[in-house]
Motif scaffolding. Sequence first.
Motif, mmCIF file in Angstrom:
data_model
loop_
_atom_site.group_PDB
_atom_site.id
_atom_site.type_symbol
_atom_site.label_atom_id
_atom_site.label_comp_id
_atom_site.label_asym_id
_atom_site.label_seq_id
_atom_site.Cartn_x
_atom_site.Cartn_y
_atom_site.Cartn_z
ATOM 1 N N LEU A 1 44.947 19.609 30.338
ATOM 2 C CA LEU A 1 43.684 20.319 29.719
ATOM 3 C C LEU A 1 44.104 21.663 29.437
ATOM 4 O O LEU A 1 43.544 21.953 28.253
ATOM 5 C CB LEU A 1 42.833 20.027 31.166
ATOM 6 N N ALA A 2 44.948 22.395 30.043
ATOM 7 C CA ALA A 2 45.186 23.820 29.773
ATOM 8 C C ALA A 2 45.609 23.928 28.596
ATOM 9 O O ALA A 2 45.261 24.768 27.751
ATOM 10 C CB ALA A 2 46.028 24.410 31.076
ATOM 11 N N SER A 3 46.752 23.041 27.964
ATOM 12 C CA SER A 3 47.285 23.083 26.740
ATOM 13 C C SER A 3 46.308 22.590 25.661
ATOM 14 O O SER A 3 46.589 23.185 24.641
ATOM 15 C CB SER A 3 48.543 21.930 26.655
ATOM 16 N N SER A 4 45.542 22.034 25.931
ATOM 17 C CA SER A 4 44.318 21.702 25.152
ATOM 18 C C SER A 4 43.254 22.753 24.713
ATOM 19 O O SER A 4 42.707 22.480 23.761
ATOM 20 C CB SER A 4 43.746 20.214 25.388
ATOM 21 N N LEU A 5 43.176 23.647 25.547
ATOM 22 C CA LEU A 5 42.218 24.666 25.426
ATOM 23 C C LEU A 5 42.297 25.392 24.216
ATOM 24 O O LEU A 5 41.383 25.939 23.715
ATOM 25 C CB LEU A 5 42.071 25.499 26.630
ATOM 26 N N LYS A 6 43.753 25.704 23.694
ATOM 27 C CA LYS A 6 43.893 26.469 22.408
ATOM 28 C C LYS A 6 43.369 25.852 21.467
ATOM 29 O O LYS A 6 43.089 26.336 20.338
ATOM 30 C CB LYS A 6 45.474 26.627 22.317
ATOM 31 N N TRP B 1 38.589 17.226 35.039
ATOM 32 C CA TRP B 1 38.255 18.679 35.233
ATOM 33 C C TRP B 1 37.474 19.527 33.760
ATOM 34 O O TRP B 1 37.329 20.610 34.113
ATOM 35 C CB TRP B 1 39.546 19.222 35.538
ATOM 36 N N GLU B 2 37.903 18.650 32.810
ATOM 37 C CA GLU B 2 37.493 19.467 31.335
ATOM 38 C C GLU B 2 36.115 19.982 31.537
ATOM 39 O O GLU B 2 35.870 21.010 31.118
ATOM 40 C CB GLU B 2 37.801 18.575 30.493
ATOM 41 N N PRO B 3 35.077 19.148 32.030
ATOM 42 C CA PRO B 3 33.566 19.793 32.038
ATOM 43 C C PRO B 3 33.479 21.130 32.574
ATOM 44 O O PRO B 3 33.012 22.084 31.999
ATOM 45 C CB PRO B 3 32.791 18.732 32.667
#
Length: 400
Positions: free
Chosen positions: A56-61, A282-284
């Motif tokens: 998820l952290a990687s996809s935030l960019k 955890w994304e929402p």
Amino acid sequence: MKRVYTITTVVTLLTVLLGSILQITYTQRKTRAKLKVGFVYISDQSAAYTDNFMRLASSLKDTYGDRISIYSRNNVPEHEAANTFKDLKKHGCKLIFATSYTYKKQAKIFAKNNPDIQVCAATADNANNSPVLPNYHTFMGTIYEGRYLTGVAAGMKLSELISQHKATTETARIGYVAAMSTPEVISGYTAFFLGVRSIVPSATMRVCYTGKWADYPTEMRMTDHLIDEGCIIIGQHTDTIAPAISCEQAAAMGRNVYHVGYNSNMMDVAPTSSITSCSINWEPYITQAIEACLKDCDIESVVKAQKNHNDSWAGLDKDWVRINTINPIVAASHTKETLETVKKKLIQGKCKVFQGNYTGIDPKDPSDTYDLRNGYEENHDASTPQFHYVLSDVITIEDN
């Protein structure tokens, strides 16, 4: 008279225009141009639980581009958490996600000493304990719903095996590899078991505790032990893929055993024994917390979930809990359709998970019992599970 009206109209328009300009200026001033976000992990991508956060952290960019910068710290033990939070502060992080329950004490102390930094602790339960801090938040998905659904899938497989004369109602035994005896774990395996029992009422369950969230050799050994004890389906609440691999190896040797996972789709390591798995999405929460910090507003005002002050939770209804891929090769016929039906009932409140003719006993205080005929509402006023009773006569805790 027309002249007076004209002057009045012009003044009104100028007032509205000036108000709009002031509002735009205020909004721009209240919106952060950039935000530095920190993530603190108890392990790394080798553990499915942490891997979910890391992906998820990687996809935030991709979502926020240059508006955010991500700072991640892996394999941080509890005693190093405080120093890690301070390190992220030095890098300018104004939003920190502490992703392990074990960080909760240090995370709250750090938040108290740094009121300008927002700290969000996943699976923690101390946001509303004194002192209540405006910059300390807790969050979690109502995972008992996912556990119950995967239990239904396991029960359907067990029923299929009984109909094929590969098991009997008397040998309908399932096993569970659990990290430790906490309410989160007990609530989870109880919901899983009750899902199984909704299909096969005679099923019983044996539980083995590993004593750690992630311990590959111990998880493997405990799974092997449960298989040797005659458990046909193995569930888990631990962070490695060891139980899935153990089941796959046993199945390859002709043993009648299947697996239900947690946190990730384990079909890649157990293609002939994995039925399905569930996980918290955890994304929402994380994306909504970031949006709140970018807008410089209260996190709880943006998060769409049930809330008790600074504690937030949601489940299937908000996509905070998910059922991962159902293995078409292994799962019983019509499993997908059945789970969809049960899922709708859970969302509508028509399916009560913690209810039935059972007595629960607190393992830490045998005098504390609970009659499930009265029903139990999990996550009633908190994000973390509270059910901590072991069901008498039907669930056995194995001595390790």
